[in-house]
Write a protein that holds these residues in place. Structure first.
Motif, PDB file in Angstrom:
ATOM      1  N   TYR A 244     -79.253  73.070  23.059  1.00  0.00           N
ATOM      2  CA  TYR A 244     -80.190  72.317  23.887  1.00  0.00           C
ATOM      3  C   TYR A 244     -81.579  72.897  23.723  1.00  0.00           C
ATOM      4  CZ  TYR A 244     -82.908  71.195  28.027  1.00  0.00           C
ATOM      5  OH  TYR A 244     -83.914  70.819  28.872  1.00  0.00           O
ATOM      6  N   GLU A 245     -82.556  72.027  23.528  1.00  0.00           N
ATOM      7  CA  GLU A 245     -83.950  72.447  23.471  1.00  0.00           C
ATOM      8  C   GLU A 245     -84.759  71.534  24.383  1.00  0.00           C
ATOM      9  OE1 GLU A 245     -85.315  72.405  19.490  1.00  0.00           O
ATOM     10  OE2 GLU A 245     -83.895  73.910  18.777  1.00  0.00           O
ATOM     11  N   LEU A 304     -80.919  66.408  29.688  1.00  0.00           N
ATOM     12  CA  LEU A 304     -81.103  66.785  28.287  1.00  0.00           C
ATOM     13  C   LEU A 304     -82.458  66.350  27.739  1.00  0.00           C
ATOM     14  CD1 LEU A 304     -77.510  65.983  26.974  1.00  0.00           C
ATOM     15  CD2 LEU A 304     -78.458  68.196  27.653  1.00  0.00           C
ATOM     16  N   SER A 305     -83.410  66.142  28.622  1.00  0.00           N
ATOM     17  CA  SER A 305     -84.782  65.805  28.231  1.00  0.00           C
ATOM     18  C   SER A 305     -84.842  64.602  27.305  1.00  0.00           C
ATOM     19  CB  SER A 305     -85.450  67.020  27.549  1.00  0.00           C
ATOM     20  OG  SER A 305     -85.473  68.133  28.397  1.00  0.00           O
ATOM     21  N   ARG A 306     -84.022  63.575  27.622  1.00  0.00           N
ATOM     22  CA  ARG A 306     -83.991  62.299  26.898  1.00  0.00           C
ATOM     23  C   ARG A 306     -83.490  62.429  25.461  1.00  0.00           C
ATOM     24  NH1 ARG A 306     -89.095  58.548  28.665  1.00  0.00           N
ATOM     25  NH2 ARG A 306     -89.287  59.190  30.837  1.00  0.00           N
ATOM     26  N   ASN A 307     -82.801  63.495  25.170  1.00  0.00           N
ATOM     27  CA  ASN A 307     -82.283  63.700  23.811  1.00  0.00           C
ATOM     28  C   ASN A 307     -80.814  64.090  23.886  1.00  0.00           C
ATOM     29  OD1 ASN A 307     -82.009  64.114  21.060  1.00  0.00           O
ATOM     30  ND2 ASN A 307     -82.930  66.152  21.111  1.00  0.00           N
ATOM     31  N   SER A 308     -79.969  63.085  24.123  1.00  0.00           N
ATOM     32  CA  SER A 308     -78.540  63.341  24.312  1.00  0.00           C
ATOM     33  C   SER A 308     -77.746  63.260  23.019  1.00  0.00           C
ATOM     34  CB  SER A 308     -77.968  62.329  25.307  1.00  0.00           C
ATOM     35  OG  SER A 308     -77.946  61.023  24.731  1.00  0.00           O
ATOM     36  N   ASN A 309     -78.397  62.890  21.912  1.00  0.00           N
ATOM     37  CA  ASN A 309     -77.727  62.601  20.630  1.00  0.00           C
ATOM     38  C   ASN A 309     -76.993  61.267  20.644  1.00  0.00           C
ATOM     39  OD1 ASN A 309     -78.636  64.845  19.294  1.00  0.00           O
ATOM     40  ND2 ASN A 309     -76.789  66.056  19.626  1.00  0.00           N
ATOM     41  N   LEU A 310     -77.017  60.552  21.749  1.00  0.00           N
ATOM     42  CA  LEU A 310     -76.456  59.206  21.821  1.00  0.00           C
ATOM     43  C   LEU A 310     -77.633  58.231  21.779  1.00  0.00           C
ATOM     44  CD1 LEU A 310     -73.877  59.761  24.724  1.00  0.00           C
ATOM     45  CD2 LEU A 310     -73.416  59.806  22.263  1.00  0.00           C
ATOM     46  N   LYS A 311     -78.006  57.775  20.593  1.00  0.00           N
ATOM     47  CA  LYS A 311     -79.250  57.025  20.421  1.00  0.00           C
ATOM     48  C   LYS A 311     -79.328  55.773  21.297  1.00  0.00           C
ATOM     49  CE  LYS A 311     -82.305  54.939  16.995  1.00  0.00           C
ATOM     50  NZ  LYS A 311     -82.506  54.576  15.569  1.00  0.00           N
ATOM     51  N   PRO A 312     -78.281  54.918  21.348  1.00  0.00           N
ATOM     52  CA  PRO A 312     -78.388  53.734  22.212  1.00  0.00           C
ATOM     53  C   PRO A 312     -78.535  54.078  23.693  1.00  0.00           C
ATOM     54  CG  PRO A 312     -76.650  53.445  20.587  1.00  0.00           C
ATOM     55  CD  PRO A 312     -77.045  54.884  20.545  1.00  0.00           C
ATOM     56  N   ILE A 313     -77.873  55.140  24.131  1.00  0.00           N
ATOM     57  CA  ILE A 313     -77.983  55.538  25.537  1.00  0.00           C
ATOM     58  C   ILE A 313     -79.382  56.086  25.812  1.00  0.00           C
ATOM     59  CG2 ILE A 313     -77.047  57.025  27.336  1.00  0.00           C
ATOM     60  CD1 ILE A 313     -75.213  54.714  26.398  1.00  0.00           C
ATOM     61  N   ASP A 314     -79.914  56.861  24.878  1.00  0.00           N
ATOM     62  CA  ASP A 314     -81.292  57.323  25.024  1.00  0.00           C
ATOM     63  C   ASP A 314     -82.257  56.139  25.060  1.00  0.00           C
ATOM     64  OD1 ASP A 314     -80.410  59.940  25.018  1.00  0.00           O
ATOM     65  OD2 ASP A 314     -80.872  60.304  22.913  1.00  0.00           O
ATOM     66  N   SER A 315     -81.962  55.086  24.257  1.00  0.00           N
ATOM     67  CA  SER A 315     -82.803  53.881  24.255  1.00  0.00           C
ATOM     68  C   SER A 315     -82.735  53.157  25.593  1.00  0.00           C
ATOM     69  CB  SER A 315     -82.367  52.935  23.130  1.00  0.00           C
ATOM     70  OG  SER A 315     -82.639  53.485  21.861  1.00  0.00           O
ATOM     71  N   LEU A 316     -81.540  53.069  26.169  1.00  0.00           N
ATOM     72  CA  LEU A 316     -81.388  52.454  27.490  1.00  0.00           C
ATOM     73  C   LEU A 316     -82.206  53.217  28.526  1.00  0.00           C
ATOM     74  CD1 LEU A 316     -77.630  51.450  28.039  1.00  0.00           C
ATOM     75  CD2 LEU A 316     -79.624  49.955  28.062  1.00  0.00           C
ATOM     76  N   TYR A 317     -82.121  54.543  28.454  1.00  0.00           N
ATOM     77  CA  TYR A 317     -82.850  55.376  29.408  1.00  0.00           C
ATOM     78  C   TYR A 317     -84.356  55.167  29.243  1.00  0.00           C
ATOM     79  CZ  TYR A 317     -84.071  59.470  32.206  1.00  0.00           C
ATOM     80  OH  TYR A 317     -84.583  60.297  33.178  1.00  0.00           O
ATOM     81  N   LYS A 318     -84.820  55.158  27.984  1.00  0.00           N
ATOM     82  CA  LYS A 318     -86.246  54.924  27.722  1.00  0.00           C
ATOM     83  C   LYS A 318     -86.678  53.560  28.249  1.00  0.00           C
ATOM     84  CE  LYS A 318     -89.588  54.465  23.946  1.00  0.00           C
ATOM     85  NZ  LYS A 318     -89.784  54.456  22.476  1.00  0.00           N
TER      86      LYS A 318
END
Length: 454
Positions: A244-245, A304-318
């Motif tokens: 995690y970063e 995880l600071s919007r970087n979960s490695n799950l790209k579609p889920i990160d897109s939903l969050y964004k």
């Protein structure tokens, strides 16, 4: 009632790709609701959908859930403690999400216990938990009586909207980025579409089955809409399965990390291969792992600071955080319920290490004020899920079992690994390590190795 929702999809069949779909608010709400689902609920939904297909796994979450499910009940303080972890609620979003036209969660209406005697003209004791059916602490005579919360009962799907306004329409890209339908040139610019000769419009109908399929696809692929609508091959996510970063370090964040509690874990590693075989841990670390299952997906992305490695889920969050402006949302609270969801009251044990917010339960029914009656799951208000001091074996994929020397020796013999080829590594788990394990659990079946040995 078998509800179906229809919408139009713009596709390039030659390339096997959904460019985008045009939807109304009801479908946008369904996709946004994914962010409110606890990880344990997601695993259970998909297990039931695929009828316990063991070939299907979602990082290390499936094995974590299965290990919890197989752990004997005598390890827990109460039956309710294990049940809460296996069937977590969505907190305050539950009542609203029942209004969804298609809701993949099967959460029952909120039930609570209440003393049948009005012990006080102003205050009355209530509890959200079924394991709290002992005598009322106020009058110490009457046993608590089960009721159904009036504000949550008899809610059915409606046209009132859940997160977005019913008058709004949206465009959703293949990776689940949701944008207000604000004009052709804006959408074309975002998608980079220049040649429309190979693009065609098709009519799509989604039911609950397709929504569950989309939920799964969003966890394993970068093209979930193409997978579900066109039955295309899954494009797997290129995971940066590192530690995690924090993408936006701050003095407050650094202070939080330095002041967080720590846990000690012993890793058993094969010397010749440097492969992690298993970890030996006490109940505090195991409870920390089990806490993953009660965290809503939106809460995970936030941690995880919007970087979960799950790209579609990160897109939903964004989409919820940045792309869908307030004027398209149903009310000011809608955004917070998606990007900063709280954990239901009584779900956090004293061993939690992640910076999670627990919801307060204060009912205000029939013009009376109700004070909180803690669950006997945590007799002193906040406590532990697991009873007693025990050592557990945690596999690399987060499968938890009671530690047994005999079973470990048998496993080593089966793998033809001599005891002389083992070494122990003492590791201290703080907030950074905890977030690394959480992140790795979403995509990797070797979560401990990825988080702690990479």
């Amino acid at each position: 009632m078998d509800i179906k929702l229809s919408f139009k999809a713009m596709v390039n069949k030659k390339k096997g790709k959904v460019l985008f779909v045009e939807v109304d608010s009801s479908i946008a709400d369904v996709l946004l609701s994914f962010l409110t689902l606890p990880l344990g609920t997601i695993v259970r939904i998909l297990k039931e959908h695929y009828e316990d297909d063991e070939s299907t796994s979602y990082g290390s979450l499936s094995s974590l859930y299965n290990g919890l499910s197989n752990l004997d009940g005598h390890h827990f303080w109460t039956k309710g403690a294990k049940s809460i972890l296996l069937h977590p609620r969505r907190s305050s979003s539950d009542a609203e999400c029942i209004k969804l036209m298609l809701d993949v969660s099967d959460s029952p209406p909120l039930e609570y216990y209440i003393c049948p005697n009005k012990c006080n003209n102003r205050f009355q004791i209530t509890s959200m938990y079924y394991d709290n059916a002992g005598k009322c602490r106020c009058c110490n005579r009457h046993r608590m009586k089960r009721e159904v919360a009036e504000n949550d009962a008899q809610i059915v799907p409606c046209c009132d909207g859940v997160f977005t306004k019913t008058t709004a329409s949206f465009v959703i890209t293949d990776d689940l980025q949701i944008m207000p339908n604000a004009g052709l040139l804006q959408i074309v610019s975002v998608l980079g579409v220049t040649d429309m000769d190979e693009v065609e419009t098709i009519n799509i109908t989604f039911g609950l089955f397709e929504v569950v399929e989309l939920l799964e696809a969003s966890l394993i692929s970068t093209n979930p809409l193409s997978v579900v609508i066109l039955d295309e091959e899954v494009l797997e996510m290129s995971s940066t399965e590192g530690k995690y970063e924090d993408q936006s370090p701050s003095t407050a964040a650094n202070a939080l990390i330095s002041n967080s509690k720590t846990m000690n874990v012993k890793l058993v590693v094969q010397k010749s291969t440097n492969k992690l075989l298993y970890a030996e841990a006490e109940e505090d670390f195991v409870e920390f792992l089990f806490s993953f299952l009660v965290i809503p997906l939106g809460g995970v992305v936030s941690l995880l600071s919007r970087n979960s490695n799950l790209k579609p889920i990160d897109s939903l969050y964004k989409s919820a955080a940045d792309l869908i402006h307030d004027k398209y949302l149903k009310n000011p609270d809608a955004k917070n319920r998606l990007i900063k969801p709280s954990i239901p009251h009584g779900y956090l044990s004293e061993n939690h290490i992640l910076p999670l917010n627990e919801e307060r339960f204060l009912a205000d029914l029939a013009c009376n004020y109700y004070s909180l009656f803690p669950s006997t799951k945590f007799p002193n208000g906040q406590g532990s899920y697991l009873e007693g001091t025990r050592t557990y074996k945690v596999a690399d994929d987060l499968t938890v079992t009671p530690f047994s020397i005999a079973s470990v020796l048998y496993s080593l013999k089966e793998q033809k690994i001599p005891v002389s080829d083992l070494r122990e590594v003492e590791v201290q788990i703080g907030l950074n390590e905890a977030l690394s394990i959480l992140k790795a659990s979403l995509t990797s079946t070797t979560a401990l190795s990825v988080a702690l040995l990479s």
